[in-house]
Structures are given as structure tokens and as C-alpha cells.
Design a protein around this motif. Sequence first.
Motif, PDB file in Angstrom:
ATOM      1  N   TYR A  36      29.275 -56.704 -48.208  1.00  0.00           N
ATOM      2  CA  TYR A  36      29.424 -58.491 -48.094  1.00  0.00           C
ATOM      3  C   TYR A  36      28.228 -58.993 -47.928  1.00  0.00           C
ATOM      4  O   TYR A  36      27.273 -58.426 -48.289  1.00  0.00           O
ATOM      5  CB  TYR A  36      30.008 -58.431 -47.618  1.00  0.00           C
ATOM      6  CG  TYR A  36      31.038 -57.841 -47.061  1.00  0.00           C
ATOM      7  CD1 TYR A  36      31.270 -57.148 -47.019  1.00  0.00           C
ATOM      8  CD2 TYR A  36      32.732 -58.754 -47.193  1.00  0.00           C
ATOM      9  CE1 TYR A  36      33.179 -56.045 -46.510  1.00  0.00           C
ATOM     10  CE2 TYR A  36      33.992 -58.168 -46.961  1.00  0.00           C
ATOM     11  CZ  TYR A  36      33.897 -57.136 -46.998  1.00  0.00           C
ATOM     12  OH  TYR A  36      35.641 -56.506 -46.309  1.00  0.00           O
ATOM     13  N   GLN A  38      26.844 -62.792 -47.441  1.00  0.00           N
ATOM     14  CA  GLN A  38      27.146 -63.748 -45.922  1.00  0.00           C
ATOM     15  C   GLN A  38      25.366 -64.395 -46.215  1.00  0.00           C
ATOM     16  O   GLN A  38      24.519 -64.584 -46.085  1.00  0.00           O
ATOM     17  CB  GLN A  38      26.980 -63.620 -44.905  1.00  0.00           C
ATOM     18  CG  GLN A  38      27.320 -64.160 -43.382  1.00  0.00           C
ATOM     19  CD  GLN A  38      27.533 -63.639 -42.701  1.00  0.00           C
ATOM     20  OE1 GLN A  38      26.586 -62.179 -42.312  1.00  0.00           O
ATOM     21  NE2 GLN A  38      28.550 -64.277 -41.472  1.00  0.00           N
ATOM     22  N   GLY A  41      25.935 -69.953 -42.148  1.00  0.00           N
ATOM     23  CA  GLY A  41      27.007 -70.608 -41.292  1.00  0.00           C
ATOM     24  C   GLY A  41      28.115 -70.615 -41.709  1.00  0.00           C
ATOM     25  O   GLY A  41      29.176 -71.015 -41.533  1.00  0.00           O
ATOM     26  N   ARG A  42      28.413 -68.943 -42.513  1.00  0.00           N
ATOM     27  CA  ARG A  42      29.402 -68.900 -43.482  1.00  0.00           C
ATOM     28  C   ARG A  42      29.805 -66.976 -42.775  1.00  0.00           C
ATOM     29  O   ARG A  42      29.144 -66.590 -42.654  1.00  0.00           O
ATOM     30  CB  ARG A  42      29.526 -69.397 -45.000  1.00  0.00           C
ATOM     31  CG  ARG A  42      28.428 -70.428 -45.627  1.00  0.00           C
ATOM     32  CD  ARG A  42      29.494 -71.734 -44.920  1.00  0.00           C
ATOM     33  NE  ARG A  42      30.472 -71.514 -45.954  1.00  0.00           N
ATOM     34  CZ  ARG A  42      30.494 -72.051 -47.216  1.00  0.00           C
ATOM     35  NH1 ARG A  42      29.552 -72.495 -47.665  1.00  0.00           N
ATOM     36  NH2 ARG A  42      31.967 -72.194 -47.496  1.00  0.00           N
ATOM     37  N   GLY A  43      31.000 -66.454 -43.763  1.00  0.00           N
ATOM     38  CA  GLY A  43      31.676 -66.082 -43.104  1.00  0.00           C
ATOM     39  C   GLY A  43      31.235 -65.187 -44.613  1.00  0.00           C
ATOM     40  O   GLY A  43      30.872 -65.829 -45.414  1.00  0.00           O
ATOM     41  N   PRO A  44      31.428 -63.217 -43.823  1.00  0.00           N
ATOM     42  CA  PRO A  44      30.876 -63.038 -45.379  1.00  0.00           C
ATOM     43  C   PRO A  44      31.712 -63.043 -46.231  1.00  0.00           C
ATOM     44  O   PRO A  44      32.852 -63.319 -45.682  1.00  0.00           O
ATOM     45  CB  PRO A  44      30.577 -61.403 -45.384  1.00  0.00           C
ATOM     46  CG  PRO A  44      31.164 -61.904 -42.933  1.00  0.00           C
ATOM     47  CD  PRO A  44      31.727 -63.421 -42.686  1.00  0.00           C
ATOM     48  N   PHE A  46      33.264 -60.622 -49.760  1.00  0.00           N
ATOM     49  CA  PHE A  46      33.710 -59.481 -49.989  1.00  0.00           C
ATOM     50  C   PHE A  46      32.322 -59.579 -52.368  1.00  0.00           C
ATOM     51  O   PHE A  46      33.471 -60.024 -52.565  1.00  0.00           O
ATOM     52  CB  PHE A  46      35.216 -59.199 -50.130  1.00  0.00           C
ATOM     53  CG  PHE A  46      35.445 -57.550 -50.995  1.00  0.00           C
ATOM     54  CD1 PHE A  46      36.098 -57.574 -52.270  1.00  0.00           C
ATOM     55  CD2 PHE A  46      34.722 -56.554 -50.279  1.00  0.00           C
ATOM     56  CE1 PHE A  46      35.853 -56.438 -53.190  1.00  0.00           C
ATOM     57  CE2 PHE A  46      34.689 -55.335 -51.170  1.00  0.00           C
ATOM     58  CZ  PHE A  46      35.563 -55.352 -52.002  1.00  0.00           C
ATOM     59  N   LEU A  89      26.179 -57.869 -45.874  1.00  0.00           N
ATOM     60  CA  LEU A  89      26.260 -56.823 -45.140  1.00  0.00           C
ATOM     61  C   LEU A  89      26.982 -54.814 -45.931  1.00  0.00           C
ATOM     62  O   LEU A  89      27.969 -55.865 -47.038  1.00  0.00           O
ATOM     63  CB  LEU A  89      27.397 -56.900 -44.183  1.00  0.00           C
ATOM     64  CG  LEU A  89      26.539 -58.245 -43.317  1.00  0.00           C
ATOM     65  CD1 LEU A  89      27.426 -59.947 -42.821  1.00  0.00           C
ATOM     66  CD2 LEU A  89      25.877 -57.382 -42.632  1.00  0.00           C
ATOM     67  N   PHE A 103      30.638 -52.802 -39.703  1.00  0.00           N
ATOM     68  CA  PHE A 103      29.428 -53.396 -40.119  1.00  0.00           C
ATOM     69  C   PHE A 103      28.034 -52.633 -39.745  1.00  0.00           C
ATOM     70  O   PHE A 103      28.282 -52.971 -38.465  1.00  0.00           O
ATOM     71  CB  PHE A 103      29.771 -55.398 -39.982  1.00  0.00           C
ATOM     72  CG  PHE A 103      30.724 -55.562 -41.098  1.00  0.00           C
ATOM     73  CD1 PHE A 103      32.063 -56.132 -40.287  1.00  0.00           C
ATOM     74  CD2 PHE A 103      30.453 -56.335 -42.162  1.00  0.00           C
ATOM     75  CE1 PHE A 103      33.298 -56.088 -41.314  1.00  0.00           C
ATOM     76  CE2 PHE A 103      31.356 -57.055 -42.948  1.00  0.00           C
ATOM     77  CZ  PHE A 103      33.082 -57.372 -42.499  1.00  0.00           C
TER      78      PHE A 103
END
Lengths: 113, 116
Positions: A36, A38, A41-44, A46, A89, A103
Motif C-alpha cells: 500500500y 500512504q 493524513g490519508r488512508g493507505p 492498495f 506499507l 501491516f
Amino acid sequence: SQKIEQNSEALNIQEGKTATLTCNYTNYSPAYLQWYRQDPGRGPVFLLLIRENEKEKRKERLKVTFDTTLKQSLFHITASQPADSATYLCALDITNTGNQFYFGTGTSLTVIP
Amino acid sequence: DAGVTQSPTHLIKTRGQHVTLRCSPISGHKSVSWYQQVLGQGPQFIFQYYEKEERGRGNFPDRFSARQFPNYSSELNVNALLLGDSALYLCASSLSPDRQGVLGYTFGSGTRLTVV
């Protein structure tokens, strides 16, 4: 104890070079491994999945290898660009049921123009 | 098509209080997972729900609980908040646990919880 480890040091590379990130794990026998990206401030997000019976997987400038004997995956970004700067990640399903993904700590990559 | 929606985006709570975080998965996704991400660390698995049933639980105390509703949205509840609960809480959705392995998670942007 069970662990997923990634390059602990931040990685700085020159634009155009190939970045190589490492994911090592112990005490697991995952059927597949995911990578992933990232941003702060954001989500991972894919990127790629590689199965245990696949040695290598490619997607555009990305390449992932998976060595189940070494318990290691390598993630390569070729012809790197400043826009590739982010934290990367790796993730494993420790139960191989799709129910529990763990993770790594992530590796921060900076591509210098 | 909307992505994974989490609310609120930011929250400040006092030690000992209770908090409820909400997540709406992508339309058609029936599996929701919750993760806690402390600054500088990778996401830590808390729960997975599929078809309203708990399918996985991480190594978190009983102060953490969750549920999934008939519309597949989900809530994460944390009781008796501690300073150490301060983190980014991420919700991730997938079609199903087995499809997660093929397609990966779609994460929301998270709820930033600060406990003071």
C-alpha cells in the motif's frame, strides 16, 4: 513473537533512480502479501498483491518480489518521480482467511528532483 | 461513486470518556475492518466484520467494540478513553474477506482522535 518489519530508516533517492523497499516477516506463512501507499493524513491506497506461488509481479513502474524461503518481499519503483514520495506499507493476512491483515511499520520514501 | 466515508474527521475527547466512530463502506462492499494507526507506525488491526458478524479481532482490550448494521455501515466504540488511544482510526472496506485478498482494502481517510 510475530513481526512484520520494513526499512526503519527513511529512504531518499534521486529522481529517475530505482527505489527498493524491503518487507521481512517472521512466524507467518502467508498465502499472499499486499503493498500500500500512504500519503500524510490519508488512508493507505492498495497498490499490488503477490501470491506465495508468484516470484514477481509488475504494474507499470512497480515491481514486487516474494521469497517465501527468506520470508521477504521487495518493492521496487523504477524511474522514480517526486510524486512517488510517500510512505509504503506491506501487509499480510496472518490467518490466510482474509479476516486479519497485519501491516508493517512502513518506509518513508522521498524522491529528490 | 463515493469511497469509504468516515465521521467525524477529527475529535477531541477527555480521558475516561466514550467515543463512537462511524464508517460507511463503498456501495456493494459487505466487509468492514477497523485499524488504529499511531503516528509513525503502521495500521494495527482491531476488528473485521462481514455480513454483520465479527470475523476477526486484534489484540485490543475489551474497551474497544464494534458492530455492523444491515446496510453494512459500521461503528467503532471505545470506552474509558486513555491518552494512548490517541491515533488515526481507519476504516477499510472490501467486497468480502476472500475478495479482500485479491482486490485489497479500500480505506477511508480516517478519524483523528485526540485524548487529552
